[in-house]
Design an enzyme around this catalytic site. Structure first.
Site, mmCIF file in Angstrom:
data_model
loop_
_atom_site.group_PDB
_atom_site.id
_atom_site.type_symbol
_atom_site.label_atom_id
_atom_site.label_comp_id
_atom_site.label_asym_id
_atom_site.label_seq_id
_atom_site.Cartn_x
_atom_site.Cartn_y
_atom_site.Cartn_z
ATOM 1 N N GLU A 170 -8.370 -7.316 1.091
ATOM 2 C CA GLU A 170 -7.487 -6.603 -0.241
ATOM 3 C C GLU A 170 -6.283 -7.942 0.183
ATOM 4 O O GLU A 170 -4.939 -7.633 -0.388
ATOM 5 C CB GLU A 170 -6.458 -6.126 -0.308
ATOM 6 C CG GLU A 170 -7.292 -4.358 -0.027
ATOM 7 C CD GLU A 170 -6.369 -2.912 -0.249
ATOM 8 O OE1 GLU A 170 -4.921 -2.703 -0.133
ATOM 9 O OE2 GLU A 170 -7.250 -2.101 -0.495
ATOM 10 N N GLU A 358 -13.931 0.522 1.894
ATOM 11 C CA GLU A 358 -12.347 1.672 1.736
ATOM 12 C C GLU A 358 -12.847 2.123 0.569
ATOM 13 O O GLU A 358 -12.743 2.296 -0.664
ATOM 14 C CB GLU A 358 -11.536 1.819 1.422
ATOM 15 C CG GLU A 358 -10.699 0.833 3.088
ATOM 16 C CD GLU A 358 -9.682 0.517 2.781
ATOM 17 O OE1 GLU A 358 -8.747 1.289 1.975
ATOM 18 O OE2 GLU A 358 -9.072 -0.413 3.392
HETATM 19 C C1 FCB Z 1 -6.085 0.350 1.269
HETATM 20 C C2 FCB Z 1 -5.096 0.014 2.561
HETATM 21 C C3 FCB Z 1 -5.495 0.463 3.298
HETATM 22 C C4 FCB Z 1 -4.763 1.603 3.448
HETATM 23 C C5 FCB Z 1 -5.101 2.655 1.659
HETATM 24 C C6 FCB Z 1 -4.743 4.162 1.394
HETATM 25 O O1 FCB Z 1 -4.566 -0.580 -0.222
HETATM 26 O O2 FCB Z 1 -5.989 -1.194 2.563
HETATM 27 O O3 FCB Z 1 -5.185 0.065 4.633
HETATM 28 O O4 FCB Z 1 -3.897 1.759 3.128
HETATM 29 O O5 FCB Z 1 -5.102 1.609 0.923
#
Ligand code: FCB
Length: 454
Positions: A170, A358
């Protein structure tokens, strides 16, 4: 809630996984030669995190990893996305490798492989060595070079066993929260002036890809971006423009250089006053080196209206009548399908296969006397979002896998330990792990949903 029996079938080679990150779970911040990172400094600065929480102990995964992998094996996942802490490998961000740091990740990788779990290693999940921040951090052009050298060191040790390499996690969040708004480490408030952070991370990515290739790593190579569809709050011209601005800041600033080999034409107008001379000849060619995959992190879309200069003209507002998670994030699963199909529309054949690296949700879990959590809200979130991924695949998007965030409750950055995303509950007094109902649900999804044709 729909039971797993009715769950759509995913392809038999679809990769099911879980994800974590080093600073959020490891603890042991002063052990075996680890140097301080920007997150150690930031979390120890009064007022920066909820309750003054730090990652000093976190889930103590550094010492409890064997138990954690046994628990992970019980889920039946095929892959685990973890991150490597740069300051464990190079305590000051450069120079010779710290052998004890490399040994730790060597043990992790072998422990997962012994349980049939493929390693997906993120090289940078935000824990920049503090010594590099002291020299200006990602604002400086020599940091990308340091990052590539670190990537080479890790590749030499783990390159034969890691299945998926993720250079950065990110970069948008690092630029926006770390350097533009200051709510994450290292805590700068440069607003649009933070643009060099975006460019230098992308350059670091490009240099790291070439370092991994030179090391002939066996695994696939990609990057993970946080991505989100942006919807204007109304059809007013000002709101539509605000939505276009956030789309550019959040999505296109990273996606266009990677997959179109150029920055958007509006770059100078949006990052007003930023030093764009950091973009030098040859950078974009490096940044757009074709990748084996794109990692997509998705939590929620954004609804925006016109905002003041502090917000670069764009202000995030609520989706009326839409439920939110404990983070206050709107739950809009269909936006996940939209995001994935739009990516294909935007980048066409230049878009590599996608892994969802994620996706998940924080809720105010209520444990029973044994620490069990019947987290139906998290199950409903995951259920709806997996169906949205499936719908995108049915519409032709090449999605190869899904990693749930997160395996364990952990240190949620500025929110400290207050926000829980795990499939497994962690009691922060005793560090005891207790699988939640969502753990059992995910295990049955994996068991029953793989093995069929889409
Ligand atoms: C993302 C991050 C991860 C976690 C989630 C909820 O932005 O990559 O580390 O904190 O959010």
């Amino acid at each position: 809630m729909t039971g797993p029996a009715q769950f759509p079938q995913f392809p038999s080679d679809f990769v099911w996984g879980v994800a974590t990150a080093s600073y959020q779970i490891e603890g042991a911040v002063a052990e075996d030669g680890r140097g301080p990172s920007v997150w150690d400094t930031f979390s120890h600065t009064p007022g920066k995190t909820h309750n003054g929480d730090t990652g000093d102990v976190a889930d103590d995964h550094y010492h409890r990893y064997l138990d954690d992998f046994n628990l992970m094996a019980g889920l039946g996942v095929g892959a685990y996305r973890f991150s490597i802490a740069w300051p464990r490998i190079q305590p000051t961000g450069e120079g010779p490798a710290n052998p004890l740091g490399l040994d730790f990740y060597d043990r992790l990788v072998d422990t997962m492989l012994a349980r049939g779990i493929s390693p997906a290693a993120t090289l940078y999940h935000w824990d920049l060595p503090q010594a590099l921040e002291d020299r200006g951090g990602w604002m400086q052009r020599d940091i990308p070079q340091r990052f590539a050298e670190y990537a080479a060191v890790v590749a030499e040790r783990l390159g034969d066993r890691v299945s998926y390499w993720i250079t950065l996690n990110e970069p948008f969040v690092v630029t926006a929260f770390g350097y533009a708004l200051g709510t994450h480490a290292p805590g700068h408030r440069l607003l649009a002036g933070a643009f060099p952070v975006a460019h230098h991370q992308l350059l670091g990515h490009g240099l790291a890809v070439s370092a991994l290739k030179s090391a002939s790593v066996a695994g696939q190579i990609g990057i993970t971006n946080a991505m989100a569809p942006v919807h204007p709050a109304s059809s007013d011209r000002a709101d539509v423009t605000a939505a276009a601005v956030l789309d550019l800041l959040h999505n296109q600033t990273y996606g266009d250089p990677l997959f179109a080999g150029r920055y958007p034409d509006e770059l100078a107008a949006i990052y007003r006053g930023a030093d764009l001379s950091v973009i030098r000849d040859g950078d974009l060619a490096l940044i757009s080196t074709p990748l084996d995959f794109l990692g997509v992190n998705f939590y929620n879309p954004h609804r925006v209206q016109a905002g003041g200069p502090e917000q670069l003209g764009t202000e995030i507002v609520e989706y009326p009548g839409v439920p939110t998670t404990a983070m206050g994030w709107p739950v809009v699963p269909e936006a996940f399908t939209e995001l994935l199909t739009d990516l294909v529309a935007r980048y066409g054949p230049a878009l590599p296969p996608v892994y969802i690296t994620e996706n998940g949700a924080a809720y105010d879990d209520r444990p029973d006397a044994d620490g069990r959590v019947q987290d139906d809200d998290r199950i409903a979130y995951l259920d709806a979002h997996l169906r949205a991924v499936h719908a995108a695949m049915a519409a032709g998007v090449d999605v190869r896998g899904y990693f749930c965030w997160s395996f364990l409750d952990n240190f949620e950055w500025a929110e400290g330990y207050d926000k829980r995303f795990g499939l497994v509950r962690v009691d922060y007094d005793t560090l005891k792990r207790t699988p939640k109902a969502s753990y059992d649900w995910y295990r049955s999804v994996i068991a029953k949903s793989s093995g069929g044709a889409l």
